[in-house]
Structure formats: C-alpha cells, structure tokens
Motif scaffolding. Sequence first.
Motif, PDB file in Angstrom:
ATOM      1  N   LEU A   1      85.623  43.353  82.089  1.00  0.00           N
ATOM      2  CA  LEU A   1      84.535  44.114  82.186  1.00  0.00           C
ATOM      3  C   LEU A   1      83.742  44.608  83.487  1.00  0.00           C
ATOM      4  O   LEU A   1      83.263  42.950  84.367  1.00  0.00           O
ATOM      5  CB  LEU A   1      83.174  44.076  80.758  1.00  0.00           C
ATOM      6  N   PRO A   2      82.756  45.523  83.477  1.00  0.00           N
ATOM      7  CA  PRO A   2      82.036  46.029  84.301  1.00  0.00           C
ATOM      8  C   PRO A   2      79.923  45.663  83.697  1.00  0.00           C
ATOM      9  O   PRO A   2      81.167  44.744  82.943  1.00  0.00           O
ATOM     10  CB  PRO A   2      81.623  47.440  84.844  1.00  0.00           C
ATOM     11  N   SER A   3      79.641  44.538  84.624  1.00  0.00           N
ATOM     12  CA  SER A   3      78.537  44.717  84.529  1.00  0.00           C
ATOM     13  C   SER A   3      77.471  45.127  83.858  1.00  0.00           C
ATOM     14  O   SER A   3      77.699  46.727  83.557  1.00  0.00           O
ATOM     15  CB  SER A   3      77.497  44.181  86.297  1.00  0.00           C
ATOM     16  N   SER A   4      76.539  44.330  82.622  1.00  0.00           N
ATOM     17  CA  SER A   4      76.347  45.406  81.503  1.00  0.00           C
ATOM     18  C   SER A   4      75.426  46.078  82.947  1.00  0.00           C
ATOM     19  O   SER A   4      74.704  45.280  83.554  1.00  0.00           O
ATOM     20  CB  SER A   4      75.659  44.262  80.508  1.00  0.00           C
ATOM     21  N   LEU A   5      75.329  47.514  81.681  1.00  0.00           N
ATOM     22  CA  LEU A   5      74.475  48.303  82.112  1.00  0.00           C
ATOM     23  C   LEU A   5      72.650  47.586  82.231  1.00  0.00           C
ATOM     24  O   LEU A   5      71.514  48.190  83.096  1.00  0.00           O
ATOM     25  CB  LEU A   5      74.006  49.316  81.010  1.00  0.00           C
ATOM     26  N   TYR A   6      72.544  47.026  81.442  1.00  0.00           N
ATOM     27  CA  TYR A   6      71.390  46.075  81.303  1.00  0.00           C
ATOM     28  C   TYR A   6      70.419  45.139  82.164  1.00  0.00           C
ATOM     29  O   TYR A   6      69.915  44.587  81.596  1.00  0.00           O
ATOM     30  CB  TYR A   6      70.793  45.656  80.011  1.00  0.00           C
TER      31      TYR A   6
ATOM     32  N   THR B   1      79.688  47.357  72.900  1.00  0.00           N
ATOM     33  CA  THR B   1      79.477  45.989  72.177  1.00  0.00           C
ATOM     34  C   THR B   1      78.549  44.579  72.009  1.00  0.00           C
ATOM     35  O   THR B   1      77.891  44.559  72.385  1.00  0.00           O
ATOM     36  CB  THR B   1      80.634  45.639  70.821  1.00  0.00           C
ATOM     37  N   VAL B   2      79.139  44.446  74.431  1.00  0.00           N
ATOM     38  CA  VAL B   2      78.681  43.380  75.230  1.00  0.00           C
ATOM     39  C   VAL B   2      77.742  43.838  75.219  1.00  0.00           C
ATOM     40  O   VAL B   2      76.631  43.315  75.589  1.00  0.00           O
ATOM     41  CB  VAL B   2      79.614  42.903  75.776  1.00  0.00           C
ATOM     42  N   ASN B   3      77.628  45.074  75.648  1.00  0.00           N
ATOM     43  CA  ASN B   3      75.919  45.467  75.936  1.00  0.00           C
ATOM     44  C   ASN B   3      75.361  45.594  75.101  1.00  0.00           C
ATOM     45  O   ASN B   3      74.446  45.510  75.826  1.00  0.00           O
ATOM     46  CB  ASN B   3      76.237  47.027  76.809  1.00  0.00           C
ATOM     47  N   LYS B   4      75.099  46.567  73.650  1.00  0.00           N
ATOM     48  CA  LYS B   4      74.432  46.411  72.651  1.00  0.00           C
ATOM     49  C   LYS B   4      73.829  44.356  72.577  1.00  0.00           C
ATOM     50  O   LYS B   4      73.099  44.784  72.516  1.00  0.00           O
ATOM     51  CB  LYS B   4      75.103  46.688  71.554  1.00  0.00           C
TER      52      LYS B   4
ATOM     53  N   MET C   1      73.874  42.151  74.723  1.00  0.00           N
ATOM     54  CA  MET C   1      73.008  42.025  75.714  1.00  0.00           C
ATOM     55  C   MET C   1      71.650  41.750  75.477  1.00  0.00           C
ATOM     56  O   MET C   1      70.269  41.508  75.726  1.00  0.00           O
ATOM     57  CB  MET C   1      74.063  42.299  76.831  1.00  0.00           C
ATOM     58  N   LEU C   2      71.382  43.595  75.307  1.00  0.00           N
ATOM     59  CA  LEU C   2      70.028  44.181  74.909  1.00  0.00           C
ATOM     60  C   LEU C   2      69.209  43.396  73.913  1.00  0.00           C
ATOM     61  O   LEU C   2      68.537  43.134  74.403  1.00  0.00           O
ATOM     62  CB  LEU C   2      70.081  45.582  74.932  1.00  0.00           C
ATOM     63  N   SER C   3      70.145  42.968  72.270  1.00  0.00           N
ATOM     64  CA  SER C   3      69.627  42.006  72.336  1.00  0.00           C
ATOM     65  C   SER C   3      68.616  40.739  72.277  1.00  0.00           C
ATOM     66  O   SER C   3      68.089  40.581  71.592  1.00  0.00           O
ATOM     67  CB  SER C   3      70.469  41.927  70.692  1.00  0.00           C
ATOM     68  N   ILE C   4      69.688  40.158  72.924  1.00  0.00           N
ATOM     69  CA  ILE C   4      69.339  38.608  73.760  1.00  0.00           C
ATOM     70  C   ILE C   4      68.391  39.212  74.516  1.00  0.00           C
ATOM     71  O   ILE C   4      67.367  39.171  74.168  1.00  0.00           O
ATOM     72  CB  ILE C   4      70.674  38.535  74.354  1.00  0.00           C
ATOM     73  N   PHE C   5      68.539  39.838  75.080  1.00  0.00           N
ATOM     74  CA  PHE C   5      67.201  40.126  75.315  1.00  0.00           C
ATOM     75  C   PHE C   5      65.668  40.778  75.661  1.00  0.00           C
ATOM     76  O   PHE C   5      64.693  40.255  75.861  1.00  0.00           O
ATOM     77  CB  PHE C   5      67.334  41.870  76.497  1.00  0.00           C
ATOM     78  N   ASN C   6      66.268  41.714  74.562  1.00  0.00           N
ATOM     79  CA  ASN C   6      64.994  41.680  73.222  1.00  0.00           C
ATOM     80  C   ASN C   6      64.355  40.061  72.409  1.00  0.00           C
ATOM     81  O   ASN C   6      63.389  40.310  72.404  1.00  0.00           O
ATOM     82  CB  ASN C   6      65.447  42.404  71.990  1.00  0.00           C
TER      83      ASN C   6
ATOM     84  N   PHE D   1      59.806  44.746  66.782  1.00  0.00           N
ATOM     85  CA  PHE D   1      60.894  43.491  66.724  1.00  0.00           C
ATOM     86  C   PHE D   1      59.960  42.418  65.231  1.00  0.00           C
ATOM     87  O   PHE D   1      59.312  42.402  65.826  1.00  0.00           O
ATOM     88  CB  PHE D   1      61.042  42.149  68.176  1.00  0.00           C
ATOM     89  N   THR D   2      60.700  42.126  64.595  1.00  0.00           N
ATOM     90  CA  THR D   2      60.883  41.183  64.390  1.00  0.00           C
ATOM     91  C   THR D   2      61.851  39.921  64.636  1.00  0.00           C
ATOM     92  O   THR D   2      62.739  40.672  65.152  1.00  0.00           O
ATOM     93  CB  THR D   2      60.771  41.006  62.552  1.00  0.00           C
ATOM     94  N   LEU D   3      61.613  38.918  63.475  1.00  0.00           N
ATOM     95  CA  LEU D   3      63.093  37.937  63.474  1.00  0.00           C
ATOM     96  C   LEU D   3      63.737  37.695  62.875  1.00  0.00           C
ATOM     97  O   LEU D   3      65.098  37.844  63.789  1.00  0.00           O
ATOM     98  CB  LEU D   3      62.321  36.412  63.621  1.00  0.00           C
ATOM     99  N   LEU D   4      63.532  39.191  61.723  1.00  0.00           N
ATOM    100  CA  LEU D   4      64.459  39.512  60.739  1.00  0.00           C
ATOM    101  C   LEU D   4      65.328  40.203  61.309  1.00  0.00           C
ATOM    102  O   LEU D   4      66.854  40.229  61.579  1.00  0.00           O
ATOM    103  CB  LEU D   4      64.260  39.653  60.039  1.00  0.00           C
ATOM    104  N   SER D   5      64.695  41.379  62.217  1.00  0.00           N
ATOM    105  CA  SER D   5      64.999  42.636  62.938  1.00  0.00           C
ATOM    106  C   SER D   5      66.551  41.753  64.397  1.00  0.00           C
ATOM    107  O   SER D   5      67.613  42.503  64.431  1.00  0.00           O
ATOM    108  CB  SER D   5      64.441  43.451  63.241  1.00  0.00           C
ATOM    109  N   LEU D   6      66.223  41.381  64.897  1.00  0.00           N
ATOM    110  CA  LEU D   6      66.203  39.973  66.004  1.00  0.00           C
ATOM    111  C   LEU D   6      67.856  40.065  65.923  1.00  0.00           C
ATOM    112  O   LEU D   6      68.659  39.610  66.353  1.00  0.00           O
ATOM    113  CB  LEU D   6      65.495  39.395  66.596  1.00  0.00           C
ATOM    114  N   GLN D   7      67.398  38.797  64.311  1.00  0.00           N
ATOM    115  CA  GLN D   7      68.795  38.251  64.305  1.00  0.00           C
ATOM    116  C   GLN D   7      69.745  39.403  63.014  1.00  0.00           C
ATOM    117  O   GLN D   7      70.991  38.969  63.484  1.00  0.00           O
ATOM    118  CB  GLN D   7      68.755  37.502  62.423  1.00  0.00           C
ATOM    119  N   THR D   8      69.470  40.103  62.375  1.00  0.00           N
ATOM    120  CA  THR D   8      70.116  40.888  61.516  1.00  0.00           C
ATOM    121  C   THR D   8      70.594  42.006  62.313  1.00  0.00           C
ATOM    122  O   THR D   8      72.219  41.586  62.781  1.00  0.00           O
ATOM    123  CB  THR D   8      69.425  42.141  60.939  1.00  0.00           C
ATOM    124  N   ASP D   9      70.541  42.303  64.484  1.00  0.00           N
ATOM    125  CA  ASP D   9      70.982  43.445  65.272  1.00  0.00           C
ATOM    126  C   ASP D   9      72.144  41.970  65.682  1.00  0.00           C
ATOM    127  O   ASP D   9      72.890  42.618  66.249  1.00  0.00           O
ATOM    128  CB  ASP D   9      70.003  43.540  66.059  1.00  0.00           C
TER     129      ASP D   9
END
Length: 217
Positions: free
Chosen positions: A76-81, A128-131, A133-138, A97-105
Amino acid sequence: MADYWNKYKVEVRDNMATYGDYTGVMLLMGISSELGDLWQCAIHEIAGQGSNQEDREKTLGDILWYIAALEIHYSLPSSLYSRYIGTPMNLNPKHGFTLLSLQTDINSELGEVSKNMKDKDINELQFTVNKFMLSIFNVFTYYNTDLLKVLKQSVDIMKEELIPETVDHNKAFIEASKSLAEMQYEEVVMEVKIDNRRSNKYVGIIMNAYGEEYRFE
C-alpha cells in the motif's frame, strides 16, 4: 512529514518477519493485542492507579509499527495522514474527542480493515488503513503525545533488539552449559525470549540454576 514515515517503513521492513499466507492475520492480531494494552493504560488511569504515559507511548509505537508493516505487506502507498507527522497535535475543544468515541472509531475501523483483508479488496484496504491511522493519530492528540518522538523511540527499540552478528550465541551457550556442569548443577531452567514480529525472532536466553541467573542477549 511523509518522508519520515517512509524512512520508518524501511526500518520496519528490515526487521519484520513473514509467515506466508498468515502474515496479514499475524499483523492484524498484533494490532488487536496492542489496542488491548492501550485501553488497559486508560483503565489504570481512570481507576486512579497512576499515569501510564511511558507504557502508552511504547504501545502506540508498536501500533504504528504494525500499520507500517501492513502497508509493506500489502504494498500500500504510505497513508495520506503520514504528512502530518511532526506537526503539533494539541487538543482543543473543536476536536471533541472522548475515550468512548476514540475506542468506537478505532474498533470499528479495525473491523473494516479485517474485512477488506478477508475480501482481498486492496483499494478498500488502503482506504480503511488510512482511516485507522487517522484515529490512532487522534489518540496522540487526545493525550497530547509527541508522535515524532514515539516513532523515534520505536526505531531505537528496533535497533536495540537486533542481535550483533559478532556474538556467537551458540558458543556462549555451550560454554555456559559446561560451566554449570562443572559446578555440579543438576537442575537448569531456561527461558528463550522470542519476538515473532522480527525477521530475527531470537532475542535472548535466560538460564536459572539454583538461584543464579545467566543472561545471553
């Protein structure tokens, strides 16, 4: 700072192991395991058992390692993020952000990654890997954690775990066994340390004999 992410992936490529058709699922299970550790850090803090910043940074570094390994394994190409690595990620009320929203995402997106892997849909997998990675950045943003610092620590850990080629571990093990025999030890307990993520899985051997510990790492 996408260039740093690409350099990081070179380090990961040099250290990751492959398991044929099982490589993808090994990486996915690795992410799931690290996420459990990440949420455990949050549980300890909520329960008033102290801050786990050091453990959290180590876990986040491991998750980034697995994301890089996924990109490598599936070409895969490197993530856009990845371009945002090195930029300030300070939390402000607009993030919401909340812990619940982060965990859910994160849990939902990891499920999508798994489905795309099963379906062998590379285009959707990249998305989906891009998405994910963004959530981990969050998570980095939520805890006001320096992403670039964690990546550098991850590289340092990889380098520390490499076994110097100049060390003959077989010879050292044989010599230690002879020494133990000469001391008339009759019982020896051995622990082999292995990291299945690495191309060189061997990390070291610990030998215990009547209360004395011998390390070969």
